[in-house]
Scaffold this active site. Structure first.
Site, PDB file in Angstrom:
ATOM      1  N   LYS A  11       6.711   7.490   0.116  1.00  0.00           N
ATOM      2  CA  LYS A  11       7.131   8.728   0.791  1.00  0.00           C
ATOM      3  C   LYS A  11       8.644   8.880   0.629  1.00  0.00           C
ATOM      4  O   LYS A  11       9.409   8.337   1.426  1.00  0.00           O
ATOM      5  CB  LYS A  11       6.781   8.667   2.281  1.00  0.00           C
ATOM      6  N   ASP A  37       7.176   3.615   3.360  1.00  0.00           N
ATOM      7  CA  ASP A  37       7.452   4.760   4.219  1.00  0.00           C
ATOM      8  C   ASP A  37       8.947   4.726   4.584  1.00  0.00           C
ATOM      9  O   ASP A  37       9.787   5.111   3.776  1.00  0.00           O
ATOM     10  CB  ASP A  37       6.502   4.633   5.424  1.00  0.00           C
ATOM     11  N   ASP A  77       0.831  -1.200   0.000  1.00  0.00           N
ATOM     12  CA  ASP A  77       0.000   0.000   0.000  1.00  0.00           C
ATOM     13  C   ASP A  77       0.866   1.252   0.000  1.00  0.00           C
ATOM     14  O   ASP A  77       0.652   2.178  -0.755  1.00  0.00           O
ATOM     15  CB  ASP A  77      -0.953   0.004   1.207  1.00  0.00           C
TER      16      ASP A  77
HETATM   17  P1  IMP Z   1       7.561   1.165   6.516  1.00  0.00           P
HETATM   18  O1  IMP Z   1       7.972  -0.171   7.062  1.00  0.00           O
HETATM   19  O2  IMP Z   1       8.017   2.298   7.390  1.00  0.00           O
HETATM   20  O3  IMP Z   1       7.960   1.390   5.082  1.00  0.00           O
HETATM   21  O4  IMP Z   1       6.019   1.267   6.648  1.00  0.00           O
HETATM   22  C1  IMP Z   1       5.202   0.559   5.899  1.00  0.00           C
HETATM   23  C2  IMP Z   1       3.866   0.322   6.559  1.00  0.00           C
HETATM   24  O5  IMP Z   1       3.529   1.312   7.543  1.00  0.00           O
HETATM   25  C3  IMP Z   1       2.819   0.415   5.501  1.00  0.00           C
HETATM   26  O6  IMP Z   1       2.627  -0.824   4.872  1.00  0.00           O
HETATM   27  C4  IMP Z   1       1.614   0.901   6.288  1.00  0.00           C
HETATM   28  O7  IMP Z   1       0.944  -0.198   6.836  1.00  0.00           O
HETATM   29  C5  IMP Z   1       2.191   1.740   7.399  1.00  0.00           C
HETATM   30  N1  IMP Z   1       2.157   3.178   7.032  1.00  0.00           N
HETATM   31  C6  IMP Z   1       3.169   3.949   6.589  1.00  0.00           C
HETATM   32  N2  IMP Z   1       2.788   5.215   6.347  1.00  0.00           N
HETATM   33  C7  IMP Z   1       1.457   5.260   6.622  1.00  0.00           C
HETATM   34  C8  IMP Z   1       0.456   6.308   6.543  1.00  0.00           C
HETATM   35  O8  IMP Z   1       0.685   7.479   6.153  1.00  0.00           O
HETATM   36  N3  IMP Z   1      -0.814   5.942   6.904  1.00  0.00           N
HETATM   37  C9  IMP Z   1      -1.137   4.681   7.328  1.00  0.00           C
HETATM   38  N4  IMP Z   1      -0.238   3.681   7.400  1.00  0.00           N
HETATM   39  C10 IMP Z   1       1.052   3.965   7.060  1.00  0.00           C
HETATM   40 MG    MG Z   2       0.943  -2.125   5.062  1.00  0.00          MG
END
Ligand code: IMP
Ligand code: MG
Length: 175
Positions: A132, A104, A101
Site C-alpha cells: 500500500k 502497509d 503478505d
Molecule cells: P504494517 O506493519 O502496518 O506494515 O502492517 C503489516 C501487517 O498488517 C500485515 O502483515 C497484515 O498482517 C496487516 N495488514 C495490513 N493491511 C491489511 C489489510 O488490508 N488486510 C488485512 N491485514 C492487513
Molecule cells: Mg502479516
C-alpha cells in the site's frame, strides 16, 4: 460477497491474477537467489499462503523459517508491533528472503529489520505480495512488490479480518 463478523467484502483480486503475480515474482527470485541457498523467512500469520506458493516455485536449495508478528486489531493497525514468535534459527551470514503478505505502514518491517540486523544476516531482501504505497511511511527498501493497492482493507489469501478470511483463495475488499 462474503460476510466476516460484522463486515461485508466484495471480490477484488482473482486467484488467477494472484497466481500470475506470484509466477512473476518467482521467476525473479529463482534468477536472483537460485544458487544462494537462501532462507525464506515468512511473517506469520498472513504470509503462510503466499510463502507456500513462492517456496513451491523455488528451484534451488533453500531453508524455510517463520516469525510471528502482530499489530492489527480489527481493520486498523495499532502501531504497536509485537513479536509473538521470534527467530528459532541461526541466520548469521545467511541470505534471507523475507516473505510478507502485505506491507502497509511498514511498522512490522522496522521491527523485523532490527531482528535481522541483530542476527547478523549477510543480507536480506523484502518480498511482499501486496503493497500500500499511500500508507507506507518508512525507508526500509521493499525490493519485490507483487501488487500495489490503494489504502483499502482486504482479506483472503492469508489476510484476515479479526481472525477470519485467511482461507479465502481470492482477495476481497471491504464494501
Ligand atoms: P504494517 O506493519 O502496518 O506494515 O502492517 C503489516 C501487517 O498488517 C500485515 O502483515 C497484515 O498482517 C496487516 N495488514 C495490513 N493491511 C491489511 C489489510 O488490508 N488486510 C488485512 N491485514 C492487513
Ligand atoms: Mg502479516
Amino acid at each position: 460477497m462474503v460476510k466476516l463478523h460484522d463486515l461485508e467484502f466484495e471480490p477484488y483480486i482473482s486467484e488467477d491474477e494472484i497466481m500470475k503475480v506470484i509466477d512473476g515474482i518467482s521467476e525473479i527470485l529463482n534468477s536472483d537467489f537460485g544458487d544462494k541457498k537462501p532462507v525464506f523467512l515468512g511473517v506469520l500469520n498472513g504470509s503462510f499462503m503466499f510463502a507456500s506458493e513462492i517456496i513451491k516455485r523455488f528451484k534451488g536449495d533453500c531453508e524455510v523459517s517463520f516469525v510471528k508478528m502482530g499489530s492489527y486489531e480489527g481493520t486498523e493497525t495499532t502501531g504497536n508491533v509485537k513479536t509473538l514468535l521470534g527467530l528459532n534459527q541461526e541466520l548469521k551470514g545467511r541470505q534471507v528472503v523475507l516473505l510478507e503478505d502485505i506491507v502497509d505502514t511498514g511498522n512490522t518491517l522496522v521491527e523485523i529489520d532490527q531482528i535481522l540486523k541483530q542476527s547478523q544476516v549477510e543480507d536480506y531482501k523484502v518480498v511482499t505480495l501486496f503493497y500500500k504505497p499511500d500508507a507506507y511511511k518508512k525507508d526500509i527498501p521493499v525490493h519485490y512488490k507483487g501488487m500495489e493497492i490503494p489504502n483499502e482493507f482486504i482479506v483472503g489469501f492469508g489476510l484476515d479480518y479479526d481472525g477470519l478470511g485467511r482461507n479465502l483463495t481470492q482477495v476481497y475488499k471491504r464494501k
